[in-house]
Design a protein around this motif. Structure first.
Motif, PDB file in Angstrom:
ATOM      1  N   CYS A 155      33.886  33.939  30.510  1.00 28.81           N
ATOM      2  CA  CYS A 155      35.227  33.373  30.401  1.00 28.81           C
ATOM      3  C   CYS A 155      35.310  32.427  29.199  1.00 28.81           C
ATOM      4  O   CYS A 155      36.308  32.426  28.453  1.00 28.81           O
ATOM      5  N   LEU A 156      34.258  31.621  29.000  1.00 30.00           N
ATOM      6  CA  LEU A 156      34.265  30.660  27.893  1.00 30.00           C
ATOM      7  C   LEU A 156      34.081  31.335  26.545  1.00 30.00           C
ATOM      8  O   LEU A 156      34.436  30.762  25.495  1.00 30.00           O
ATOM      9  N   SER A 157      33.529  32.542  26.546  1.00 33.65           N
ATOM     10  CA  SER A 157      33.346  33.249  25.266  1.00 33.65           C
ATOM     11  C   SER A 157      34.687  33.676  24.666  1.00 33.65           C
ATOM     12  O   SER A 157      34.797  33.876  23.458  1.00 33.65           O
ATOM     13  N   GLY A 158      35.711  33.846  25.486  1.00 33.61           N
ATOM     14  CA  GLY A 158      37.048  34.186  25.012  1.00 33.61           C
ATOM     15  C   GLY A 158      37.239  35.636  24.607  1.00 33.61           C
ATOM     16  O   GLY A 158      38.267  35.979  24.027  1.00 33.61           O
ATOM     17  N   GLU A 159      36.253  36.458  24.899  1.00 33.04           N
ATOM     18  CA  GLU A 159      36.360  37.858  24.489  1.00 33.04           C
ATOM     19  C   GLU A 159      37.339  38.620  25.381  1.00 33.04           C
ATOM     20  O   GLU A 159      37.909  39.631  24.955  1.00 33.04           O
ATOM     21  N   GLU A 160      37.490  38.157  26.648  1.00 26.23           N
ATOM     22  CA  GLU A 160      38.430  38.822  27.548  1.00 26.23           C
ATOM     23  C   GLU A 160      39.328  37.773  28.193  1.00 26.23           C
ATOM     24  O   GLU A 160      38.972  36.603  28.288  1.00 26.23           O
ATOM     25  N   THR A 161      40.512  38.228  28.600  1.00 20.93           N
ATOM     26  CA  THR A 161      41.430  37.313  29.255  1.00 20.93           C
ATOM     27  C   THR A 161      40.960  37.046  30.683  1.00 20.93           C
ATOM     28  O   THR A 161      40.136  37.772  31.239  1.00 20.93           O
ATOM     29  N   MET A 162      41.536  35.985  31.295  1.00 19.46           N
ATOM     30  CA  MET A 162      41.185  35.642  32.663  1.00 19.46           C
ATOM     31  C   MET A 162      41.535  36.786  33.605  1.00 19.46           C
ATOM     32  O   MET A 162      40.791  37.093  34.538  1.00 19.46           O
ATOM     33  N   THR A 163      42.665  37.424  33.357  1.00 20.75           N
ATOM     34  CA  THR A 163      43.090  38.532  34.210  1.00 20.75           C
ATOM     35  C   THR A 163      42.085  39.667  34.162  1.00 20.75           C
ATOM     36  O   THR A 163      41.718  40.237  35.198  1.00 20.75           O
ATOM     37  N   GLN A 164      41.616  39.989  32.942  1.00 20.34           N
ATOM     38  CA  GLN A 164      40.655  41.088  32.793  1.00 20.34           C
ATOM     39  C   GLN A 164      39.317  40.748  33.466  1.00 20.34           C
ATOM     40  O   GLN A 164      38.718  41.591  34.134  1.00 20.34           O
ATOM     41  N   LEU A 165      38.858  39.494  33.265  1.00 16.85           N
ATOM     42  CA  LEU A 165      37.578  39.116  33.853  1.00 16.85           C
ATOM     43  C   LEU A 165      37.651  39.101  35.379  1.00 16.85           C
ATOM     44  O   LEU A 165      36.731  39.545  36.066  1.00 16.85           O
ATOM     45  N   CYS A 166      38.749  38.607  35.913  1.00 19.51           N
ATOM     46  CA  CYS A 166      38.874  38.562  37.373  1.00 19.51           C
ATOM     47  C   CYS A 166      38.913  39.965  37.951  1.00 19.51           C
ATOM     48  O   CYS A 166      38.365  40.216  39.038  1.00 19.51           O
ATOM     49  N   ALA A 167      39.543  40.851  37.281  1.00 19.94           N
ATOM     50  CA  ALA A 167      39.583  42.238  37.742  1.00 19.94           C
ATOM     51  C   ALA A 167      38.194  42.846  37.691  1.00 19.94           C
ATOM     52  O   ALA A 167      37.779  43.586  38.588  1.00 19.94           O
ATOM     53  N   ALA A 168      37.431  42.537  36.613  1.00 23.70           N
ATOM     54  CA  ALA A 168      36.089  43.089  36.465  1.00 23.70           C
ATOM     55  C   ALA A 168      35.153  42.551  37.548  1.00 23.70           C
ATOM     56  O   ALA A 168      34.286  43.266  38.064  1.00 23.70           O
ATOM     57  N   PHE A 169      35.308  41.272  37.924  1.00 25.61           N
ATOM     58  CA  PHE A 169      34.446  40.664  38.940  1.00 25.61           C
ATOM     59  C   PHE A 169      35.028  40.795  40.345  1.00 25.61           C
ATOM     60  O   PHE A 169      34.440  40.308  41.319  1.00 25.61           O
ATOM     61  N   ASP A 170      36.199  41.433  40.469  1.00 27.00           N
ATOM     62  CA  ASP A 170      36.853  41.708  41.745  1.00 27.00           C
ATOM     63  C   ASP A 170      37.130  40.419  42.514  1.00 27.00           C
ATOM     64  O   ASP A 170      36.817  40.295  43.708  1.00 27.00           O
ATOM     65  N   ILE A 171      37.677  39.436  41.790  1.00 31.95           N
ATOM     66  CA  ILE A 171      38.094  38.185  42.427  1.00 31.95           C
ATOM     67  C   ILE A 171      39.519  37.884  42.011  1.00 31.95           C
ATOM     68  O   ILE A 171      40.028  38.436  41.030  1.00 31.95           O
ATOM     69  N   SER A 172      40.173  37.001  42.741  1.00 31.52           N
ATOM     70  CA  SER A 172      41.538  36.625  42.387  1.00 31.52           C
ATOM     71  C   SER A 172      41.519  35.650  41.219  1.00 31.52           C
ATOM     72  O   SER A 172      40.499  34.999  40.936  1.00 31.52           O
ATOM     73  N   ARG A 173      42.670  35.525  40.512  1.00 28.42           N
ATOM     74  CA  ARG A 173      42.757  34.593  39.405  1.00 28.42           C
ATOM     75  C   ARG A 173      42.593  33.152  39.903  1.00 28.42           C
ATOM     76  O   ARG A 173      42.020  32.308  39.211  1.00 28.42           O
ATOM     77  N   LYS A 174      43.082  32.872  41.143  1.00 26.04           N
ATOM     78  CA  LYS A 174      42.930  31.534  41.705  1.00 26.04           C
ATOM     79  C   LYS A 174      41.464  31.160  41.832  1.00 26.04           C
ATOM     80  O   LYS A 174      41.042  30.055  41.489  1.00 26.04           O
ATOM     81  N   THR A 175      40.653  32.145  42.311  1.00 25.71           N
ATOM     82  CA  THR A 175      39.212  31.900  42.448  1.00 25.71           C
ATOM     83  C   THR A 175      38.573  31.728  41.086  1.00 25.71           C
ATOM     84  O   THR A 175      37.704  30.861  40.893  1.00 25.71           O
ATOM     85  N   GLY A 176      38.995  32.519  40.119  1.00 24.94           N
ATOM     86  CA  GLY A 176      38.437  32.413  38.778  1.00 24.94           C
ATOM     87  C   GLY A 176      38.682  31.044  38.173  1.00 24.94           C
ATOM     88  O   GLY A 176      37.769  30.431  37.595  1.00 24.94           O
ATOM     89  N   TYR A 177      39.930  30.567  38.272  1.00 24.33           N
ATOM     90  CA  TYR A 177      40.233  29.243  37.724  1.00 24.33           C
ATOM     91  C   TYR A 177      39.485  28.136  38.493  1.00 24.33           C
ATOM     92  O   TYR A 177      39.113  27.103  37.923  1.00 24.33           O
ATOM     93  N   LYS A 178      39.258  28.353  39.807  1.00 27.02           N
ATOM     94  CA  LYS A 178      38.521  27.346  40.587  1.00 27.02           C
ATOM     95  C   LYS A 178      37.108  27.173  40.053  1.00 27.02           C
ATOM     96  O   LYS A 178      36.654  26.048  39.821  1.00 27.02           O
ATOM     97  N   TRP A 179      36.396  28.286  39.837  1.00 28.50           N
ATOM     98  CA  TRP A 179      35.018  28.182  39.370  1.00 28.50           C
ATOM     99  C   TRP A 179      34.951  27.659  37.946  1.00 28.50           C
ATOM    100  O   TRP A 179      34.045  26.889  37.600  1.00 28.50           O
ATOM    101  N   LEU A 180      35.905  28.027  37.126  1.00 24.66           N
ATOM    102  CA  LEU A 180      35.925  27.523  35.762  1.00 24.66           C
ATOM    103  C   LEU A 180      36.168  26.009  35.753  1.00 24.66           C
ATOM    104  O   LEU A 180      35.514  25.275  34.999  1.00 24.66           O
ATOM    105  N   GLY A 181      37.100  25.563  36.613  1.00 23.22           N
ATOM    106  CA  GLY A 181      37.379  24.129  36.677  1.00 23.22           C
ATOM    107  C   GLY A 181      36.191  23.336  37.201  1.00 23.22           C
ATOM    108  O   GLY A 181      35.887  22.243  36.694  1.00 23.22           O
ATOM    109  N   ARG A 182      35.487  23.857  38.209  1.00 22.01           N
ATOM    110  CA  ARG A 182      34.320  23.155  38.742  1.00 22.01           C
ATOM    111  C   ARG A 182      33.208  23.065  37.701  1.00 22.01           C
ATOM    112  O   ARG A 182      32.516  22.046  37.605  1.00 22.01           O
TER     113      ARG A 182
END
Length: 401
Positions: A19-46
């Protein structure tokens, strides 16, 4: 990609790195890891706030849940324990409920956990169980039976030897006396009992062990204190040697006051004051489980038998053979002398013939024993042995006047 059960921390860290590399959007990464965007932003924020440690799971229990004990109640429970360090959660909660019955107090188990969290619960000792009531019937009410004993001695901080004298009502568990006496002598015990009789009246019976000042090793077993009790119409109950459980309630009480001996006061006066504070707390504040968590003071009432101003004379039957005890403790019987007790010197005793032909000797209503005419002595128990047909054998214990 699904979160895997194993290596879940690695998956979360890889997600954050990509996510921090910026090569893919949050939406794309969450889809690839099969998690919701809310969960993705939670782990990034922590991660941004705490680093890799922020990716660990946090405790799920709420800091404050709806059933948590209110802070003010916790404070009152802890304060009660600090004021009465020897009380357990049962007594603590019974005391608090009695003082404020409208308050929503927690269960005893919850109170125990609260005390444990505050470091106020020590290692639980094995509980001493008071067994039964010995060979005697249960006391039918207050003053039916008083019990007494001397607690093991200890020294106050100035070196004075303290022999605590304890007196209790067996029915209500009311602590009548807790006295800082200096010995087990009669002359120290009698003033205590004289005051207790004046304040509370007389009991019907008094139970003790076979040691001073309550009993002696002589054939009559009498001490000056026992003689005074008998003359006041108090029946004596003595436990069997080596059977403290026959006075189990009293022995159990001694465990409650045991810590006082390990923390003695400065001198005799201070120890007496500490004993009185303990006695009042025991009677009026400390709940007693055997009384349904009531206090002894709620169940005790003074005796209806007041202390007499003068000691009554013995009322012996007309057919009794009355003898005066000589200064050497003997009485004259059938031309001989039989030793009874020096403690009874100057007193009148009476012999009455039983159906078996024995002569039972009494002092007031107290039976001293039986006259053994053959061996010219007083014996404690009857020697009559029943025949197979149920009749008594002639053992020649009696004697003519």
């Amino acid at each position: 990609m699904v979160w895997r059960e194993t290596g879940i921390m690695d998956e979360r860290l890889r997600f954050v790195v990509e996510c921090l590399s910026g090569e893919e959007t949050m939406t794309q990464l969450c889809a690839a890891f099969d998690i919701s965007r809310k969960t993705g932003y939670k782990w990034l924020g922590r991660y941004r706030e705490h680093g890799p440690e922020g990716l660990h799971d946090l405790p799920r229990a709420p800091l404050n849940h709806g059933r948590a004990t209110a802070f003010d109640l916790v404070e009152r429970i802890v304060a009660a324990k600090e004021a009465h360090p020897l009380w357990g959660p049962k007594k603590i909660m019974a005391r608090l409920r009695r003082s404020d019955p409208s308050c929503g107090w927690p269960a005893v188990s919850t109170a125990g956990e609260i005390l444990k969290r505050h470091g106020l619960v020590g290692r639980r000792r094995r509980r001493w169980k008071a067994a039964g009531n010995g060979p005697w019937p249960e006391p039918e009410g207050p003053n039916a039976v008083w019990t007494g004993d001397h607690k093991g001695w200890f020294r106050t901080r100035d070196g004075w030897r303290c022999e605590p004298l304890t007196v209790m009502d067996a029915s209500s568990r009311y602590l009548l006396g807790l006295e800082a006496t200096g010995s087990t002598a009669d002359e120290e015990a009698w003033p205590v009992f004289e005051r207790l009789f004046e304040e509370n009246g007389l009991p019907d019976r008094f139970r003790s062990d076979n040691g001073p000042p309550f009993a002696s090793a002589g054939i009559s077993g009498l001490t000056p204190l026992a003689v005074r009790f008998i003359k006041l119409g108090i029946a004596l109950e003595r436990i069997q040697p080596g059977k403290p459980q026959q006075n189990g309630r009293h022995e159990r009480f001694h465990l409650s006051m045991l810590p006082m001996a390990s923390a003695p006061e400065a001198d005799r006066a201070a120890q007496a004051q500490a004993f009185e504070v303990f006695r009042r707390s025991y009677n009026e504040e400390r709940p007693h489980e055997a009384l349904g968590m009531d206090t002894p003071a709620q169940h005790y009432r003074p005796s209806t038998r007041p202390m007499p101003k003068t000691i009554p004379e013995p009322d012996y039957p007309a057919e009794a053979a009355v003898r005066s005890v000589r200064q050497n403790g003997e009485i004259k019987w059938n031309g001989d002398f039989i030793y009874i007790s020096k403690t009874l010197a100057g007193e009148a005793v009476a012999a009455t013939e039983t159906e078996e032909g024995e002569w039972a000797l009494h002092f007031y209503a107290h039976r001293l024993g039986f006259i053994d005419g053959r061996h010219k002595k007083l014996v404690r128990r009857s020697a009559v042995q029943p025949r197979p047909d149920g009749t008594a054998a002639d053992n020649n214990l009696g004697g003519k006047l």
